[in-house]
Write a protein that holds these residues in place. Structure first.
Motif, PDB file in Angstrom:
ATOM      1  N   GLU A 280      -0.465  41.189   1.016  1.00 18.85           N
ATOM      2  CA  GLU A 280      -0.713  41.924   1.954  1.00 18.85           C
ATOM      3  C   GLU A 280      -2.465  41.508   2.301  1.00 18.85           C
ATOM      4  OE1 GLU A 280       0.321  43.974   5.151  1.00 18.85           O
ATOM      5  OE2 GLU A 280       1.760  43.673   3.166  1.00 18.85           O
ATOM      6  N   LEU A 281      -3.298  41.642   1.514  1.00 15.52           N
ATOM      7  CA  LEU A 281      -4.107  40.702   1.877  1.00 15.52           C
ATOM      8  C   LEU A 281      -4.591  39.450   2.405  1.00 15.52           C
ATOM      9  CD1 LEU A 281      -6.065  42.366  -1.171  1.00 15.52           C
ATOM     10  CD2 LEU A 281      -6.645  43.263   0.790  1.00 15.52           C
ATOM     11  N   LEU A 282      -3.702  38.619   1.436  1.00 12.79           N
ATOM     12  CA  LEU A 282      -3.539  37.271   2.488  1.00 12.79           C
ATOM     13  C   LEU A 282      -3.070  37.408   3.618  1.00 12.79           C
ATOM     14  CD1 LEU A 282      -2.037  35.623  -1.294  1.00 12.79           C
ATOM     15  CD2 LEU A 282      -4.883  35.767  -0.233  1.00 12.79           C
ATOM     16  N   ILE A 283      -2.195  38.019   3.665  1.00 15.48           N
ATOM     17  CA  ILE A 283      -1.692  38.766   4.619  1.00 15.48           C
ATOM     18  C   ILE A 283      -2.436  37.989   5.834  1.00 15.48           C
ATOM     19  CG2 ILE A 283       0.471  38.989   6.533  1.00 15.48           C
ATOM     20  CD1 ILE A 283       1.941  39.273   4.149  1.00 15.48           C
ATOM     21  N   GLN A 284      -3.427  39.411   5.924  1.00 14.76           N
ATOM     22  CA  GLN A 284      -4.322  39.818   6.752  1.00 14.76           C
ATOM     23  C   GLN A 284      -4.947  38.751   6.977  1.00 14.76           C
ATOM     24  OE1 GLN A 284      -3.012  42.085   8.623  1.00 14.76           O
ATOM     25  NE2 GLN A 284      -1.945  42.761   7.957  1.00 14.76           N
TER      26      GLN A 284
ATOM     27  N   PRO B 865      -1.270  48.873   5.293  1.00 18.39           N
ATOM     28  CA  PRO B 865      -0.004  50.055   5.403  1.00 18.39           C
ATOM     29  C   PRO B 865      -0.101  51.077   4.633  1.00 18.39           C
ATOM     30  CG  PRO B 865       0.710  48.105   3.532  1.00 18.39           C
ATOM     31  CD  PRO B 865      -0.114  47.902   4.580  1.00 18.39           C
ATOM     32  N   GLY B 866      -0.744  52.205   5.571  1.00 20.36           N
ATOM     33  CA  GLY B 866      -1.025  53.964   5.562  1.00 20.36           C
ATOM     34  C   GLY B 866      -2.767  54.038   5.942  1.00 20.36           C
ATOM     35  N   TYR B 867      -3.294  52.872   6.745  1.00 18.75           N
ATOM     36  CA  TYR B 867      -3.758  52.314   7.572  1.00 18.75           C
ATOM     37  C   TYR B 867      -4.186  52.595   8.906  1.00 18.75           C
ATOM     38  CZ  TYR B 867      -6.178  51.721   2.715  1.00 18.75           C
ATOM     39  OH  TYR B 867      -6.861  51.506   2.039  1.00 18.75           O
ATOM     40  N   THR B 868      -4.916  54.148   9.845  1.00 20.43           N
ATOM     41  CA  THR B 868      -4.715  53.547  10.918  1.00 20.43           C
ATOM     42  C   THR B 868      -5.773  52.562  11.540  1.00 20.43           C
ATOM     43  OG1 THR B 868      -6.364  55.656  11.008  1.00 20.43           O
ATOM     44  CG2 THR B 868      -4.789  56.345  10.702  1.00 20.43           C
ATOM     45  N   GLY B 869      -4.634  52.490  12.721  1.00 21.87           N
ATOM     46  CA  GLY B 869      -5.534  51.515  13.705  1.00 21.87           C
ATOM     47  C   GLY B 869      -6.072  52.609  14.448  1.00 21.87           C
ATOM     48  N   LEU B 870      -5.785  51.707  16.093  1.00 18.49           N
ATOM     49  CA  LEU B 870      -6.394  52.298  16.901  1.00 18.49           C
ATOM     50  C   LEU B 870      -6.018  53.919  17.289  1.00 18.49           C
ATOM     51  CD1 LEU B 870      -5.955  49.663  19.843  1.00 18.49           C
ATOM     52  CD2 LEU B 870      -8.087  50.621  19.048  1.00 18.49           C
ATOM     53  N   SER B 871      -6.978  54.997  17.495  1.00 15.22           N
ATOM     54  CA  SER B 871      -6.184  56.070  17.164  1.00 15.22           C
ATOM     55  C   SER B 871      -6.105  56.819  18.840  1.00 15.22           C
ATOM     56  CB  SER B 871      -6.807  56.904  16.120  1.00 15.22           C
ATOM     57  OG  SER B 871      -8.112  57.197  16.559  1.00 15.22           O
TER      58      SER B 871
END
Lengths: 356, 993
Positions: A280-284, B865-871
């Motif tokens: 996931e980190l690498l993808i980002q 995953p599990g982190y909010t982006g633009l709120s």
């Protein structure tokens, strides 16, 4: 110009907030007729680019601030089209050849050489040469760097090159020797605090010193990051309080969590979950060496003294090996597994000694 | 594929006429006009066979003095034939039935009969009169012969037995004219005796009249008679015999002789005959030779198709490869999958209309015509159909509907050609693709023209070959059958050639559509083309694959192959057993060719082939390409002890040792290396191992094994990088050893669960996606926002924080109602977004409702995953989207003197600026001073409804009240703008005052 980073960026050498002595030296450099190729080096967010722009303005006047950005297309020898963004004024051209990836050599040959060859049209200008600013110079491949060295020598009459790099270690010695190196160190804590407070004052806000200091910590003395964090904090909560929450970088949080998961459990199943997170980190787009660094920092800070040295040893070994490969996930996972291995051994030894 | 064996039979019934075609194949070699129906074929057959009997007749007459030691057999043959004749009225039907139930057609009593013409009686019947008349006609000058003929005719007409007798004679054309004796020996009926006696008498007279009768002739006949009596018996004799039943249910025992004996006897007799000279002298010798030739040729023709496995006794065949020797000669000999064969044959038959000018009738269509109703499916566009056997196949009509052909388009185009002009056979080597193509093409009545890898296949040569093959036919060759082009090994052909082939196929279509005139005929492809390849997914074949009828070859069933191998072994007298042949078949991956070659090899070596030999030998094991899963399986699994070299070598009494050797590290390493090497795609294999190794059961509490494995992964990665970057293939051999380590670390005896590695691919896809988004964002950044950094800095530092910065808290109210702080935040957000080239666009989400998404998709960047982006809520996004658009327009507008003008006013003021220019032209020069002042006045009239305008009007009017110059000005003008009068109103200054 609305981000604070841009809005309150100094535009003249005299207005720079830190390393003022250096700024003075740069001004003196401009006054002399023999202006060398320059290489600005220093960590990210230390103000290299700001300094370069100030220098250019010192040389050419406010004309350099009339910027236009263009997208240039090149055709590589293998008939691939490569697009590179350039930002230029009448006096200078700023390019990031590493945008072209492994085809940066083409960019160097086509664009930089071409610009370097042409004379300045406006004779009345202060200088008879123009400046090419190469940002992220340490991302240049060896090929591109070699292509650059002759250009730097041959067209010195019509052009100067300013390279901005994070570390000179990845620049070939031939180029290093052709440039005057200017180190732009990261500002120290007090400098950052004063800058942040100045900014807030101009925005009509009051910034508690405690918060400013925490911002410095959080941003790892990266001024850009500090300013952006400040602005983000402002959006979250307008009048600042001393113990206000400072927004974090998602990938760093993610990385920290990954590290704590490694500590918490050492099973193949866990390893597979860690792999997912690493993917996931690498993808980002987080570069693998940053992942390595983040992991090692977290792991080392959370583990026992006796295995710290070993962890670091393995980290260096695997990171070095990673440079010779292409699939970073293998190396990252190998390091994680190795850490799990020594950590487990350590734990079992601990249990045994406890028993006795 | 054949899941319904019953249906197979039904199908066979359905295709009876086709099968009859199969029967008639040898005759069709001579036939010019291709496949024919059974009746035609039968007629042809008769025609073809007409001359030889005539000749035979002559020879028979001529050689009446010659007698054969094989008379015993002759009699047997005749009686057998009688039985057959009476048994089934139509010989064809009988043949077909025999076919249906799978008994290979051959002489029912093996080698007892040396003349293998089963059809003779039928033919004899049909030709009888003709034969006799023709044959005897030659000797008309001989009265005795005439008489003889009369008797014969009488006999023929009188009773069936006599006719059979003559049938018999026909059968034995090249032997001698001793049949009456046979008759005598066989029958007891007095009338027959009388008839035979008369014949004998007449014959004697004839001989006397011809004066060539030798003194010892009678005694010879007598000896022969004795001989015959020795060989025939009504009781059970004491010599080896074969019991047969005569038509009158009498049992006769015929003596068996060894072949050598027969041969000897034959030679003896023929030698004697030569010594004796002959009735016709040289002519007779000639006729004898001719007859012999005919016999040979017919023997070849008749025996070949029936007995696929050609008699191996003949010396000429010893040097031949068995592969050629036992090559299928006929459709039904084919080993390949029945469905495959049929679909290809069906496709080929669809060409009949174009090639042979007669329609090919599918069964389905026949049904449709016969009015079964409801079954008239897709084949209804064929024009005519004959329903010659309508009632016969009604019961099995539903078959085709249920099981449709895989990819065959049964429709035909305007010219009656099948829609798919090319058939593409694909499958691994050794399954008999080439054989199938040849056999089927020949069977359908084509002349096969093969172009294979050994031919020049440059585009020019290819073109020439194609055109020659499809548009010409050979002139010199009397074989007038149309060509069918077989392009063998097409996957090796240059791409241009294949492109040309595709063009050739489709071009024909074009020219036909364009001009329906005479010229159109020129280019039309009218011959079927069969292409053969091993790898259908070869990139060069892609265009062809789309237009072709692709027939993929399923592997041959090992048991079926072994069955055939058993037959061959039997024919070749190779001692072996079914089990070892199955092992051989499996070992070679059901490669027919390799199996047969191995067998021949064993045969040449020694005289038996045992299981041990098969397993022991490297023979027949080819460099097979194994599937990826097979390789992964081999890596993650310890091979259970198999019947391998050791097992057999060590014998059964030491099983423990056998197991040990089999699971030893050495064996495993060798096995893994072998398997991995056979696959070769190391990169993908590595990925597969990588994604699966953690799922394997491993007794590895300390992660030592995992670490070790990962070290090897790193090593492999480094090597691969080295190879791909520097083309340094010298390190390539080291790649495979990683698999050995992984095998030793993770392999278990249990069945491994292996999933196809998708993660690596997904990772690449997603990374590319992210990179594209990021590049779009980089491009959007304007020059006024360079502080956000470049490249990695922008991605890692700016983007995550930017998301926070762009998430101001706004209440869901109209812009005007927002608090000053909110207004400020909004303003800030908008400016940042414009600086960075971001905006919100409305898109339809997967759930179906509309959402506003950043464009470029900032939200997707560095989204964990599990982190909010633009709120930002929907409303805020909508609001911001609108404001961003407005701000864009504002920035795009030329920067006038009033950059601080309110957003709503920017556009109108721009329009207002235009107006004075327009009016200035109309105005006289002197008033230009006042004109400057009039501009705001015009603005005020124009902005009639605006809130702010009222204010300005007030101030302006106040101003104007002071400036008398304007009020006093003699010139007044009216301003008119807009498209409609409805919003226009004239306002005079004094009204405002």
């Amino acid at each position: 110009m609305s981000l604070w980073v841009d809005k309150y960026r100094p535009r003249e050498l005299s207005k720079l907030d830190f390393h003022k002595e250096q700024a003075e030296n740069l001004r003196n450099l401009c006054k002399q007729s023999d202006f060398p190729h320059l290489m600005f080096y220093g960590p990210s967010g230390a103000g290299k680019k700001t300094r370069i722009m100030c220098l250019l303005r010192e040389m050419y006047g406010s004309g350099v601030e009339r910027l236009r950005s263009e997208t240039m297309t090149f055709t590589t020898p293998s008939n691939r089209k490569v697009e590179v963004m350039t930002v230029s004024s009448n006096y200078h051209l700023e390019v990031n050849p590493s945008d072209a990836g492994m085809y940066d050599r083409t960019v160097v040959i086509d664009l930089i050489k071409q610009v370097a060859q042409t004379h300045q049209i406006e004779i009345s200008g202060q200088r008879e040469f123009k400046v090419i600013v190469i940002s992220e110079g340490d991302e240049l491949t060896k090929d591109a760097q070699h292509a650059l060295r002759r250009t730097m020598e041959k067209y010195v009459a019509t052009c100067r090159i300013i390279i901005s790099v994070n570390s000179t270690s990845r620049i070939i010695p031939a180029i290093r020797s052709r440039c005057l190196g200017i180190r732009v160190a990261a500002p120290n804590e007090t400098e950052i605090v004063s800058i942040l407070q100045n900014t807030c004052k101009r925005e009509g806000l009051a910034l508690p010193v405690e918060l400013a200091k925490r911002l410095v910590d959080k941003s790892e003395r990266n001024l850009r990051r500090a300013l952006l964090m400040l602005e983000a904090a402002k959006v979250a909560k307008a009048p600042f309080t001393a113990n206000q929450e400072i927004p974090d970088l998602d990938w760093q949080v993610f990385l920290r969590e990954t590290a704590s998961q490694i500590i918490s459990e050492q099973t193949p199943v866990k390893l597979e979950k860690i792999r997912e997170r690493l993917y996931e980190l690498l993808i980002q787009g987080v570069p693998p060496n940053l992942i390595f660094r983040g992991l090692v920092e977290q792991l080392v800070s959370n583990c026992d003294m006796s295995i710290k040295a070993k962890t670091l040893e393995f980290a260096t070994e695997y990171e070095h090996r990673m440079q010779s490969g292409a699939k970073h996930i293998f190396h990252l996972e190998a390091f994680v597994a190795q850490f799990m291995n020594i950590y487990k051994k350590f734990l079992s030894e601990l249990v045994m000694t406890d028993d006795f | 594929m054949d899941q319904y064996p019953d249906e197979n039979e039904e199908f066979e019934l359905q295709y009876q006429d086709e099968l009859e075609l199969l029967e008639d194949l040898p005759d069709e070699f001579n036939a010019y006009d291709g496949p024919s129906t059974s009746k035609q074929a039968a007629a042809k057959q008769k025609e073809n066979r007409a001359p030889p009997p005539a000749l035979k007749d002559i020879s028979r007459l001529g050689n009446s003095t010659l007698c054969s030691p094989q008379l015993s057999q002759i009699t047997f043959g005749s009686s057998q034939l009688i039985g057959e004749d009476e048994g089934d009225g139509t010989s064809t039907g009988g043949l077909v039935n025999r076919r249906l139930f799978g008994t290979p057609k051959g002489p029912p009593v093996g080698r007892g009969c040396s003349t293998p013409f089963q059809r003779m009686p039928a033919i004899a019947e049909l030709e009888n009169t003709q034969l006799t008349s023709r044959g005897f006609g030659l000797e008309k000058e001989n009265p005795a012969a005439n008489q003889l003929q009369e008797v014969g005719l009488k006999n023929v007409n009188k009773r069936r037995l006599e006719r059979d007798l003559f049938g018999d004679i026909d059968d034995l054309f090249h032997e001698s004219y001793e049949d009456p004796m046979v008759k005598k020996a066989r029958t007891e009926e007095q009338r027959d005796h009388e008839a035979i006696n008369r014949i004998l008498e007449l014959r004697r007279k004839m001989r006397e009249s011809s004066k060539t009768l030798r003194k010892d002739d009678v005694s010879r006949l007598k000896a022969l008679h004795d001989f015959k009596m020795r060989n025939l018996s009504y009781e059970i004799p004491n010599w080896p015999f074969l019991a047969i039943q005569r038509s009158d249910l009498e049992r006769i025992y015929v003596r068996f002789h060894s072949e050598e004996y027969e041969q000897r006897q034959l030679e003896l007799i023929s030698a004697r005959g030569e010594v004796a000279g002959s009735l016709l002298g040289e002519a007779k010798v000639k006729i004898w030779q001719e007859a012999g030739e005919i016999v040979l040729s017919r023997a070849a023709a008749a025996e070949d198709p029936d007995v696929t496995l050609v008699n191996s006794n003949s010396n000429s065949e010893i040097g031949r490869l068995w592969v050629d020797k036992y090559k299928p000669r006929k459709y039904i000999d084919l080993l390949s999958d029945e469905m495959t064969n049929r679909s290809l044959l069906y496709w080929l038959k669809m060409w009949d209309k174009v090639v042979f000018g007669k329609a090919f009738h599918s069964k389905r269509e026949q049904e449709a015509v016969t009015g079964e109703g409801g079954t008239a499916g897709g084949a209804g566009n064929q024009l005519n159909s004959f329903n010659k056997r309508t009632g016969k196949f009604e019961s099995n009509g539903g078959w085709r509907q249920r099981k449709s052909r895989q990819a065959l388009n049964t429709n035909v185009d305007a010219l009656g050609r099948p829609m798919q002009k090319v058939a593409l056979l694909c499958g691994p080597p050794g399954l008999g693709k080439t054989t199938l193509a040849h056999t089927i093409a020949r069977h359908a009545g084509y002349n096969v023209r093969e172009i294979n890898a050994s031919d020049d296949r440059s585009p020019e040569a290819f073109k020439l070959a194609l055109e020659n093959g499809t548009q010409m036919s050979s002139v010199l060759n009397e074989d007038k059958r149309p060509n069918c082009i077989v392009l063998d090994e097409i996957d090796g052909a240059p791409r241009q050639s294949i492109d040309y082939l595709v063009k050739f196929i489709s071009d024909a279509v074009y020219s036909k559509v364009k001009a329906k005139g005479a010229k159109a005929e020129h280019n039309v492809l009218k011959r079927p083309i069969i292409c053969i390849c091993n790898d259908v997914y070869d990139p060069a074949l892609r265009p062809l694959r789309q237009v072709a009828f692709v027939v993929s070859f399923p592997p041959i069933d090992a048991a079926r192959l072994a069955e055939r191998l058993v037959k061959i072994a039997y024919k070749e007298q190779l001692k072996t057993d079914f089990g070892s042949l199955i092992a051989l078949a499996e070992k070679s991956g059901n490669d027919v060719r390799s199996c047969i070659s191995s067998m021949q090899f064993f045969n040449a070596q020694k005289h038996s082939l045992t299981l041990q030999d098969v397993l022991n030998n490297n023979l027949g094991q080819k460099d097979r390409h194994q599937g990826l899963f097979a390789v992964w399986d081999a890596i993650f699994r310890i091979q259970r002890p198999r019947k391998t070299l050791q097992t057999d070598a060590n014998k059964v009494d030491e099983p423990a040792q056998v197991t040990m050797t089999n699971t030893s590290v050495t064996t495993r390493v060798r096995n893994v290396l072998e398997v991995v090497h056979s696959s070769g795609d190391f990169e993908r294999l590595t990925q597969g191992v990588y994604e699966n190794y953690l799922q394997q059961k491993m007794p590895d509490p300390n992660f030592t094994g995992v670490c070790e494995a990962l070290k090897w992964f790193c090593f492999t990665d480094s090597l691969q990088h080295q190879i791909s970057r520097q083309q340094n293939y010298s390190v390539y051999p080291y790649l495979q050893y990683g698999f050995v380590v992984w095998h030793l670390l993770f392999a278990t005896l249990a069945w491994p669960k292996i999933a196809f590695p998708t993660r690596g691919f997904e990772f690449q896809q997603k990374s590319t996606n992210q990179r594209n988004i990021f590049q779009a964002i980089c491009k959007g950044v304007t020059t006024s926002a360079l502080g956000v950094g470049q490249g990695r800095t922008l991605l890692l530092d700016t983007v995550p924080l930017l998301k926070r910065i762009l998430s101001p808290q706004l209440r869901s109210v109209a812009v005007q109602l927002l608090s000053p702080k909110e207004q400020q935040d909004l303003r800030h957000t908008i400016e940042v977004m414009v600086d960075l080239g971001l905006t919100f666009v409305q898109v339809k989400s997967q759930e179906g409702h509309y959402v506003f998404q950043t464009e470029p998709d900032l939200d997707a960047l560095s989204a964990f995953p599990g982190y909010t982006g633009l709120s930002l809520p929907y409303f805020s996004r909508q609001l911001i989207a609108r404001e961003v658009d407005l701000e864009r327009i504002r920035r795009a507008a030329p920067k006038g003197g009033a950059p601080s003008a309110a957003a709503a006013k920017t556009k109108p003021s721009g329009a207002a600026a235009q107006l004075p220019n327009h009016l200035q032209i109309l105005k006289p020069k002197p008033i230009s001073v006042s004109n400057m002042h009039s501009a705001p006045k015009q603005q005020l009239t124009k902005d009639f409804f605006g809130r702010i305008t009222h204010k300005t009007t007030a101030t302006n009017s106040a101003e104007e009240s002071k400036t008398d110059a304007i009020v006093k000005s003699p010139i007044w003008y009216r301003y008119k703008e807009g498209f409609n009068n409805a919003v226009r109103k004239d306002v005079h200054i004094h009204e405002l005052l």
